[in-house]
Design an enzyme around this catalytic site. Structure first.
Site, short mmCIF file in Angstrom:
data_model
loop_
_atom_site.label_atom_id
_atom_site.label_comp_id
_atom_site.label_asym_id
_atom_site.label_seq_id
_atom_site.Cartn_x
_atom_site.Cartn_y
_atom_site.Cartn_z
N HIS A 100 14.27 5.43 -0.47
CA HIS A 100 13.46 6.49 -0.02
C HIS A 100 12.06 6.14 -0.62
O HIS A 100 11.37 6.95 -1.26
CB HIS A 100 13.93 7.90 -0.96
CG HIS A 100 15.34 8.17 -0.50
ND1 HIS A 100 15.65 9.14 0.44
CD2 HIS A 100 16.26 7.82 -1.09
CE1 HIS A 100 17.04 9.19 0.48
NE2 HIS A 100 17.73 8.50 -0.43
N SER A 133 -12.57 -8.88 5.59
CA SER A 133 -12.99 -7.78 6.10
C SER A 133 -14.49 -8.23 6.30
O SER A 133 -15.18 -8.87 5.43
CB SER A 133 -13.08 -6.59 5.01
OG SER A 133 -14.28 -5.61 5.05
N LYS A 172 -11.65 -8.35 0.13
CA LYS A 172 -10.49 -7.90 1.04
C LYS A 172 -9.49 -8.96 1.38
O LYS A 172 -10.22 -10.22 1.82
CB LYS A 172 -10.90 -7.08 2.02
CG LYS A 172 -11.23 -5.65 1.80
CD LYS A 172 -10.05 -4.64 1.29
CE LYS A 172 -9.56 -4.00 2.51
NZ LYS A 172 -8.75 -3.22 2.13
N GLU A 185 0.72 -6.08 9.91
CA GLU A 185 0.40 -4.86 10.54
C GLU A 185 0.30 -5.03 12.24
O GLU A 185 0.98 -3.97 12.78
CB GLU A 185 -0.99 -4.20 10.08
CG GLU A 185 -1.07 -4.21 8.57
CD GLU A 185 -2.46 -3.63 8.10
OE1 GLU A 185 -2.47 -2.85 7.46
OE2 GLU A 185 -3.39 -4.46 8.81
#
Ligand code: ARG
Length: 471
Positions: free
Chosen positions: A167, A288, A294, A301
């Site tokens: 969870h 980025s 970044k 992803e």
């Protein structure tokens, strides 16, 4: 598409031109072409042509000389493809038409006989099944390659312990290698699914004609042997109309992508500053355009995103069939677009995942630091059980301790010994030894657990599987 819909005069002939006065409009022509998609089947289409010519010869439809001419022409065509010299013409609506057209150019009247007793309906599924056998082997190789990476990473990280989550909440300590090897078992299952799939597609549709079977005495068993199928399909309607093999391979692909997607999700979280369990390899991370700080987990992803597309394509494959009459309908041309794309997605994901995992660096200190002492609550309950307290009561007692710690803003291990002793007389100073991740994982020593011995056992299993070679 361009708006020009008027049929062109003197346009090149189509294989089915006979019953028409004019050819199709240019729009229809472009709309129905599938060559851009099915041209990858050229090798299989040539193999099918070779086998069919042999069968026609054996059935006395072709003379020996005609067969020789055809086989020679097919070899020449193969060379053209291999050297990227094959010239497609505008009227080649699909790979089957293109090959037959070229065959007839090279072998004349003999070539014009190749389609005797054959239909593109049985031809296309035969090509497709042959192609899938080849692609499944490629997928198997990629699965193995990924398992090799998992084994390497698991071996290198055997001693690392991190919180196991359920969870998305910290649950119990686990070995990182245990976590990584869970992917081996999932991937091995996928490999078995592919093997099962191979058993089912291993039957020959060729010789089924359009729908009713072939009117010539071709020896289909011989054809099957020739093309490497272990049996013939026994019903021509089923052979030409069914696409459940597309659904099946589609499901396996979508399932593989789904498995990977779940690991991707963890790795994305773990690469975030709050976790910092992993450093992504530069080769599989991106930056980025605006924020110089970044380092993004785009590989993971994108794979998570591609899994969504994979599932969409699988659903498309099934939608394609559900409202369709039983036999061949042109809708089925879309099967290849869908399955090819799904295969490509799956191959890409397997390859990228292997690369991204191989270049990940796991951060032992961050993982250990993340282990909250509440993760040992089960260990404390188990300790009471060993002292004869029924588990349900032990659970309750430790829950009270957790609640108390929360109330006084303590971590569980900060509760003093006298607190435990006051909670229940079964507690003694041994309880303080429960707050040790190493001890906790080593306790889980039944098969499948996270102790070193069990993890090593899993590792051996993975290595044994890799050594077995392609099944
Ligand atoms: N390109 C077609 C396909 O992929 C080949 C079969 C065409 N059959 C037909 N009856 N028009 O389905």
């Amino acid at each position: 598409m361009k708006k020009k819909t008027r049929a062109k005069q003197n346009q090149p002939a189509k294989v089915w031109r006979g019953r028409f006065e004019s050819g199709p409009s240019e729009l229809m022509e472009r709309f129905s072409h599938s060559l851009e998609i099915d041209r990858v089947l050229w090798e299989e289409d040539l193999a099918v042509g070779r086998a069919w010519a042999k069968a026609l010869r054996a059935a006395n439809i072709l003379t020996a000389a005609e067969e020789t001419k055809i086989q020679r022409a097919l070899r020449a065509i193969e060379q053209e493809f291999r050297r990227a010299r094959f010239q497609f013409l505008p009227q080649d609506e699909d790979i089957h038409v293109a090959v037959e057209r070229r065959l007839t150019e090279l072998a004349g009247d003999a070539g014009a006989k190749i389609h005797t007793g054959r239909s593109r309906n049985d031809q296309v599924v035969t090509d497709f099944r042959l192609y899938l056998k080849r692609k499944v082997n490629e997928l198997q190789a990629l699965l193995r390659n990924l398992v090799q990476v998992i084994v390497t990473q698991a071996e290198a990280t055997e001693e690392m312990i991190l919180p196991g989550y359920t969870h998305t909440q910290q649950a119990q300590p686990i070995r990182l290698a245990h976590y990584l090897l869970s992917a081996f078992f999932a991937l091995r299952r996928h490999s078995e699914q592919l093997n099962d799939f191979l058993l089912r597609i291993d039957e020959l549709p060729l010789g089924s004609g359009s729908v009713a079977g072939t009117a010539f005495a071709v020896d289909r068993k011989l054809l099957a042997t020739e093309l490497g199928f272990s049996r013939v399909m026994e019903n021509s309607i089923d052979a030409t109309g069914s696409r459940s093999f597309c659904s099946e391979v589609g499901f396996i692909c979508a399932d593989i992508c789904t498995t990977l997607s779940r690991y991707c999700h963890d790795f994305i979280l773990w690469s975030g500053q709050e976790f910092s369990f992993i450093n992504l390899g530069d080769q599989f991370a991106t930056g980025s355009s605006m924020m110089p700080n970044k380092k993004n987990p785009d590989a993971f992803e994108l794979m998570r995103g591609q899994a969504a597309m994979a599932i969409g394509i699988l659903s498309g494959i099934m939608m394609l069939q559900k409202g369709l009459p039983v036999t061949y309908n042109r809708d089925l041309q879309e099967d290849k677009r869908a399955v090819f794309e799904l295969l490509q997605i799956t191959q890409d994901c397997l390859e990228v995942f292997a690369g991204a995992l191989a270049t990940c660096r796991f951060r032992k200190e961050k993982m250990e630091a993340a282990i909250d002492s509440s993760l040992f609550a089960t260990d404390i309950a188990d300790y009471l059980v060993r002292k004869g307290i029924p588990f349900r009561q032990a659970h309750n007692l430790v829950a009270q301790a957790v609640q108390h710690a929360e109330r006084v803003a303590f971590c569980l291990h900060e509760l003093p010994l006298h607190f435990w002793k006051a909670l229940h007389p079964a507690f003694d100073d041994e309880v303080m030894k429960c707050f040790d991740a190493e001890v906790s994982v080593e306790r889980r020593n039944a098969i499948g657990g996270t102790s070193l011995a069990q993890v090593q056992r899993q590792l051996q299993e993975a290595k044994r599987w890799l050594q077995q070679g392609t099944p």
